[in-house]
Design an enzyme around this catalytic site. Structure first.
Site, mmCIF file in Angstrom:
data_model
loop_
_atom_site.group_PDB
_atom_site.id
_atom_site.type_symbol
_atom_site.label_atom_id
_atom_site.label_comp_id
_atom_site.label_asym_id
_atom_site.label_seq_id
_atom_site.Cartn_x
_atom_site.Cartn_y
_atom_site.Cartn_z
ATOM 1 N N ARG A 1 0.237 6.604 7.692
ATOM 2 C CA ARG A 1 0.342 6.686 6.228
ATOM 3 C C ARG A 1 -0.208 8.001 5.680
ATOM 4 N NH1 ARG A 1 1.653 1.550 4.034
ATOM 5 N NH2 ARG A 1 0.757 -0.244 5.097
ATOM 6 N N ASP B 1 14.671 -0.677 0.468
ATOM 7 C CA ASP B 1 15.427 -0.865 1.701
ATOM 8 C C ASP B 1 16.480 -1.957 1.430
ATOM 9 O OD1 ASP B 1 15.985 -0.707 4.416
ATOM 10 O OD2 ASP B 1 14.267 -1.868 5.053
ATOM 11 N N PHE C 1 13.859 5.425 10.873
ATOM 12 C CA PHE C 1 12.510 4.863 10.769
ATOM 13 C C PHE C 1 11.562 5.960 10.276
ATOM 14 C CE2 PHE C 1 10.032 1.148 12.541
ATOM 15 C CZ PHE C 1 8.946 1.390 11.715
ATOM 16 N N LYS D 1 0.814 -1.201 0.000
ATOM 17 C CA LYS D 1 0.000 0.000 0.000
ATOM 18 C C LYS D 1 0.856 1.263 0.000
ATOM 19 C CE LYS D 1 -3.127 -2.196 3.346
ATOM 20 N NZ LYS D 1 -2.384 -2.880 4.408
ATOM 21 N N GLY D 2 2.125 1.111 0.378
ATOM 22 C CA GLY D 2 2.954 2.289 0.642
ATOM 23 C C GLY D 2 3.064 3.283 -0.500
ATOM 24 N N GLU E 1 7.431 2.412 -6.272
ATOM 25 C CA GLU E 1 7.574 2.012 -4.874
ATOM 26 C C GLU E 1 7.699 3.244 -3.985
ATOM 27 O OE1 GLU E 1 7.242 -0.118 -2.795
ATOM 28 O OE2 GLU E 1 8.043 -2.086 -3.284
ATOM 29 N N ASP E 2 7.380 3.077 -2.718
ATOM 30 C CA ASP E 2 7.622 4.174 -1.777
ATOM 31 C C ASP E 2 9.063 4.166 -1.277
ATOM 32 O OD1 ASP E 2 7.101 1.796 -0.463
ATOM 33 O OD2 ASP E 2 6.052 2.724 1.206
HETATM 34 C C1 PRP Z 1 7.830 -1.775 2.020
HETATM 35 C C2 PRP Z 1 8.035 -1.022 0.721
HETATM 36 C C3 PRP Z 1 8.652 -2.028 -0.179
HETATM 37 C C4 PRP Z 1 9.461 -2.879 0.771
HETATM 38 C C5 PRP Z 1 10.875 -2.423 0.694
HETATM 39 O O1 PRP Z 1 6.626 -2.452 1.950
HETATM 40 O O2 PRP Z 1 6.821 -0.547 0.201
HETATM 41 O O3 PRP Z 1 7.695 -2.809 -0.856
HETATM 42 O O4 PRP Z 1 8.942 -2.664 2.077
HETATM 43 O O5 PRP Z 1 11.681 -3.209 1.510
HETATM 44 P P1 PRP Z 1 12.859 -4.111 0.945
HETATM 45 O O6 PRP Z 1 13.647 -3.292 -0.004
HETATM 46 O O7 PRP Z 1 13.634 -4.433 2.213
HETATM 47 O O8 PRP Z 1 12.272 -5.343 0.345
HETATM 48 P P2 PRP Z 1 5.871 -3.071 3.213
HETATM 49 O O9 PRP Z 1 6.142 -4.541 3.274
HETATM 50 O O10 PRP Z 1 6.196 -2.261 4.449
HETATM 51 O O11 PRP Z 1 4.330 -2.902 2.824
HETATM 52 P P3 PRP Z 1 3.435 -1.567 2.619
HETATM 53 O O12 PRP Z 1 3.860 -0.954 1.304
HETATM 54 O O13 PRP Z 1 2.030 -2.057 2.573
HETATM 55 O O14 PRP Z 1 3.701 -0.643 3.785
#
Ligand code: PRP
Length: 179
Positions: A164, A102, A151, A42-43, A98-99
């Site tokens: 969010r 990481d 964070f 959802k991010g 993507e948001d």
């Molecule tokens: C977050 C973000 C990416 C992922 C990045 O999603 O949106 O999809 O983590 O992390 P990585 O590079 O370590 O794989 P999250 O699982 O928090 O879901 P969300 O978008 O619903 O918050």
């Protein structure tokens, strides 16, 4: 500022200006083409909503929702598809939105998964990049901001599904997530 935040990292105005630049850059790069923007729920939803409004080439949307398997399986980089694309992407110009990137594991999986569907091209656009956390190499074509390993919440990003809806990106106070 919300009391759970330690500081604002990226203001509403900074977000607006940078996202407009990204949209203009994408519009130039894809001049004469159509794009299909794939938002990762959802991010990415708030970023995507603002980004597409400054893109001037014909733009279509689709969405995927993914979740990583439990902590143990995390390092394998296998993610579970909770919602797949509605339509095939063969022959289309895809931009994954993507948001945040990481470890890169989610995107690494998504790129392989979507590449196997034979798009005409596949690029990645992320609002935030935390390069210090990377575990697998991911080529990011469009990046809004590189940020330190803090964070962050707001503008789509959550902690336990909260925050969010904040209009800017802030750093969460440690005491909120360390009990
Ligand atoms: C977050 C973000 C990416 C992922 C990045 O999603 O949106 O999809 O983590 O992390 P990585 O590079 O370590 O794989 P999250 O699982 O928090 O879901 P969300 O978008 O619903 O918050």
């Amino acid at each position: 500022m919300h009391p759970d935040l330690e500081k604002v990292l990226i203001t509403e105005q900074e977000l607006e200006e940078r996202i407009k630049e990204l949209g203009e850059q994408i519009s130039r790069d894809y001049a004469g083409k159509e794009i299909l923007v794939v938002g990762i729920l959802k991010g990415a939803m708030i970023f995507l909503a603002d980004l597409v409004r400054s893109i001037t080439v014909p733009t279509y949307f689709d969405f995927m929702a993914v979740s990583s398997y439990g902590a143990g399986a995390r390092s394998s980089g296998v993610v579970r598809i909770l919602k797949d694309l509605d339509r095939p992407i063969e022959g289309r110009h895809i931009i994954i939105v993507e948001d945040i990137v990481d470890t890169g594991l989610t995107l690494n999986y998504l790129v392989q998964n979507l590449q196997a569907r034979n798009p005409a091209s596949l690029k990645i656009c992320t609002l935030l990049d935390k390069p210090s956390r990377r575990e697998v190499e991911v080529t990011i074509d469009y990046n809004g901001f590189s940020i330190p390993d803090e964070f962050v919440v707001g503008y789509g990003l959550d902690y336990n599904e909260r925050y969010r809806n904040f209009p800017s990106i802030g750093v969460l106070k440690r005491e909120v997530y360390v009990k």
